[in-house]
Design a protein around this motif. Sequence first.
Motif, PDB file in Angstrom:
ATOM      1  N   GLY A 220       0.784  -1.232   0.000  1.00  5.92           N
ATOM      2  CA  GLY A 220       0.000   0.000   0.000  1.00  5.92           C
ATOM      3  C   GLY A 220       0.811   1.275   0.000  1.00  5.92           C
ATOM      4  N   ARG A 221       2.153   1.156  -0.082  1.00  8.30           N
ATOM      5  CA  ARG A 221       2.988   2.353  -0.035  1.00  8.30           C
ATOM      6  C   ARG A 221       4.030   2.314  -1.145  1.00  8.30           C
ATOM      7  NH1 ARG A 221       3.555   2.556   6.585  1.00  8.30           N
ATOM      8  NH2 ARG A 221       1.551   3.575   6.934  1.00  8.30           N
ATOM      9  N   SER A 222       4.711   3.450  -1.326  1.00  7.86           N
ATOM     10  CA  SER A 222       5.697   3.561  -2.399  1.00  7.86           C
ATOM     11  C   SER A 222       7.123   3.419  -1.874  1.00  7.86           C
ATOM     12  CB  SER A 222       5.556   4.920  -3.102  1.00  7.86           C
ATOM     13  OG  SER A 222       4.272   5.051  -3.659  1.00  7.86           O
ATOM     14  N   VAL A 223       7.287   2.914  -0.668  1.00 10.27           N
ATOM     15  CA  VAL A 223       8.605   2.776  -0.068  1.00 10.27           C
ATOM     16  C   VAL A 223       9.058   1.329  -0.157  1.00 10.27           C
ATOM     17  CG1 VAL A 223       7.700   2.420   2.270  1.00 10.27           C
ATOM     18  CG2 VAL A 223      10.002   3.327   1.973  1.00 10.27           C
ATOM     19  N   VAL A 224      10.353   1.133  -0.392  1.00 12.72           N
ATOM     20  CA  VAL A 224      10.899  -0.208  -0.580  1.00 12.72           C
ATOM     21  C   VAL A 224      11.015  -0.936   0.749  1.00 12.72           C
ATOM     22  CG1 VAL A 224      12.913  -1.509  -1.375  1.00 12.72           C
ATOM     23  CG2 VAL A 224      12.162   0.512  -2.636  1.00 12.72           C
ATOM     24  N   ARG A 225      10.601  -2.209   0.736  1.00 13.15           N
ATOM     25  CA  ARG A 225      10.704  -3.060   1.935  1.00 13.15           C
ATOM     26  C   ARG A 225      11.838  -4.071   1.810  1.00 13.15           C
ATOM     27  NH1 ARG A 225       8.959  -8.247   2.964  1.00 13.15           N
ATOM     28  NH2 ARG A 225       7.897  -8.291   0.954  1.00 13.15           N
ATOM     29  N   ARG A 226      11.999  -4.664   0.611  1.00 13.65           N
ATOM     30  CA  ARG A 226      13.021  -5.691   0.418  1.00 13.65           C
ATOM     31  C   ARG A 226      13.668  -5.495  -0.948  1.00 13.65           C
ATOM     32  NH1 ARG A 226      11.732 -11.985   1.452  1.00 13.65           N
ATOM     33  NH2 ARG A 226      11.541 -11.101   3.552  1.00 13.65           N
ATOM     34  N   ILE A 227      14.973  -5.688  -0.977  1.00  8.66           N
ATOM     35  CA  ILE A 227      15.752  -5.610  -2.210  1.00  8.66           C
ATOM     36  C   ILE A 227      16.600  -6.869  -2.285  1.00  8.66           C
ATOM     37  CG2 ILE A 227      17.383  -4.234  -3.548  1.00  8.66           C
ATOM     38  CD1 ILE A 227      16.679  -1.883  -1.632  1.00  8.66           C
ATOM     39  N   SER A 228      16.556  -7.572  -3.407  1.00  9.10           N
ATOM     40  CA  SER A 228      17.321  -8.814  -3.525  1.00  9.10           C
ATOM     41  C   SER A 228      17.823  -8.999  -4.947  1.00  9.10           C
ATOM     42  CB  SER A 228      16.463 -10.014  -3.106  1.00  9.10           C
ATOM     43  OG  SER A 228      15.251 -10.050  -3.817  1.00  9.10           O
ATOM     44  N   THR A 229      18.968  -9.653  -5.078  1.00  7.88           N
ATOM     45  CA  THR A 229      19.562  -9.856  -6.400  1.00  7.88           C
ATOM     46  C   THR A 229      18.578 -10.590  -7.303  1.00  7.88           C
ATOM     47  OG1 THR A 229      20.673 -11.785  -5.435  1.00  7.88           O
ATOM     48  CG2 THR A 229      21.984  -9.792  -5.713  1.00  7.88           C
ATOM     49  N   ALA A 230      18.499 -10.129  -8.539  1.00  9.60           N
ATOM     50  CA  ALA A 230      17.492 -10.628  -9.477  1.00  9.60           C
ATOM     51  C   ALA A 230      18.042 -11.775 -10.324  1.00  9.60           C
ATOM     52  CB  ALA A 230      17.036  -9.495 -10.390  1.00  9.60           C
ATOM     53  N   GLN A 231      17.169 -12.715 -10.626  1.00 10.04           N
ATOM     54  CA  GLN A 231      17.489 -13.763 -11.590  1.00 10.04           C
ATOM     55  C   GLN A 231      17.039 -13.284 -12.968  1.00 10.04           C
ATOM     56  OE1 GLN A 231      15.757 -17.467  -9.968  1.00 10.04           O
ATOM     57  NE2 GLN A 231      17.828 -18.304 -10.070  1.00 10.04           N
ATOM     58  N   LEU A 232      17.999 -13.074 -13.846  1.00 12.29           N
ATOM     59  CA  LEU A 232      17.717 -12.601 -15.200  1.00 12.29           C
ATOM     60  C   LEU A 232      18.496 -13.452 -16.187  1.00 12.29           C
ATOM     61  CD1 LEU A 232      18.173  -8.780 -14.548  1.00 12.29           C
ATOM     62  CD2 LEU A 232      15.985  -9.908 -14.968  1.00 12.29           C
ATOM     63  N   SER A 233      18.005 -13.512 -17.404  1.00 14.26           N
ATOM     64  CA  SER A 233      18.772 -14.186 -18.453  1.00 14.26           C
ATOM     65  C   SER A 233      19.986 -13.334 -18.802  1.00 14.26           C
ATOM     66  CB  SER A 233      17.909 -14.383 -19.697  1.00 14.26           C
ATOM     67  OG  SER A 233      17.680 -13.127 -20.327  1.00 14.26           O
ATOM     68  N   PRO A 234      21.045 -13.943 -19.340  1.00 17.21           N
ATOM     69  CA  PRO A 234      22.208 -13.145 -19.749  1.00 17.21           C
ATOM     70  C   PRO A 234      21.835 -12.017 -20.715  1.00 17.21           C
ATOM     71  CG  PRO A 234      22.763 -15.479 -19.752  1.00 17.21           C
ATOM     72  CD  PRO A 234      21.291 -15.392 -19.496  1.00 17.21           C
TER      73      PRO A 234
END
Length: 409
Positions: A220-234
């Motif tokens: 419900g808010r615009s503030v970040v709660r968790r940040i974690s390294t992303a799984q992305l394709s090369p």
Amino acid sequence: MSDDQLPQNALLVLGASEEHIPLYQEAGRRGIPTIAVDMRSDAPAFPFADAAMKVSTRDAGAITEALGDTRPVGIVAGASDAALLTWRVLGLRYGMTYVYPEAALAGLDKAAFHRVVASCGVAGYGWVASDDPGEVAAKAAELRFPLMVKPVDGSGSKGVTRVTHPDGLPAAIARARAYSASRTVIAEEFIHGRQLTIDLFLRDGKSLMTCIKDQHLVPGRSVVRRISTAQLSPAEHRHLEGVAERLCRALGIVNGPANFDLVLGEDGQGRVVEANPRLSGDSIPRLHEAAYGVNVVGALVALALGEPFDAYLRPTRNAHAGVELLGSPLDVEGELATWEGVAEARNVPGVTGIELYAKLGDPVHPHDQSGHKIGMITAAGPSPADVSVALDKASSLLRPIIRPTRELS
């Protein structure tokens, strides 16, 4: 404080919030004295500095006057937009090897940055900006809802409102203007997709360290709660890194850190929401260390001193990591009574660090902006799932007990 009390050959650090503490610790490990600059008399990083000047980081003239005949050996700013212009002005004034680039200041103005994005051929989206509330409201009503209404020169989610109907624009614009030094508001179309942030540390225009992360918001808010390294394709990683490098070049950032918030749409395009032409906040440097073994704070200090910084950015491991940002569970003002479960949370497998910013008796605000966080947990592991499990477990054990302030009156 007179200049004869200031240490010679010191690193001048513009800012002394919790986010700046690693800068003082890094300088201390290297035996470099530090002079802290912050207008807050209770700035949390002051105890880590060799000397402190209670001056606004926005006031280059006052800082110069306070320094007197003392000449710093280097100047550095951390995770704060407020000090970036001062960083440049003082770098020129004292003839520093590293001077913050003038073009990068466009990243502090969301409207100016939209124009930079367009000039780089990067996919964009609808927006309007003005210091006239009526003009913003009229033009914003023609955009595609929902909209995000923000101060054009704000940061840390301050003054940001999500608006789903034109009727909500006047109140959102008034709120954003209250947080804007220029009284200018920007309304942007909300972009649906995967919320990401990308950090880079560049040398000669190429990134030596790139970390792309998923962002999860407080419900419900615009503030970040968790940040974690992303799984992305090369391919996705190369595309987003290329976009970020292109934007850095347009902002004149050839050496040093920058980070961008972006949304990865279903069409595979990364649409950049905003720029932070500086070191990341929210304990992201600790996430980088946990994931890759790199030291971006050390690299920044070396850059400020005119020293080689490559070695700080060479990865020594390849793991996943995440940061849980802790805030008040209440929607009203409160006061911290105690922390429960600290020892148990520290012992959770995968947890690499816990920092508690709020002390017993401190006022605690609702977690509606980045500056209202009261602690953080860092975890690392072989997969995003392992990191998520560790952060979920630790955050369920670590509990801030907060008394609503109204009960104390």
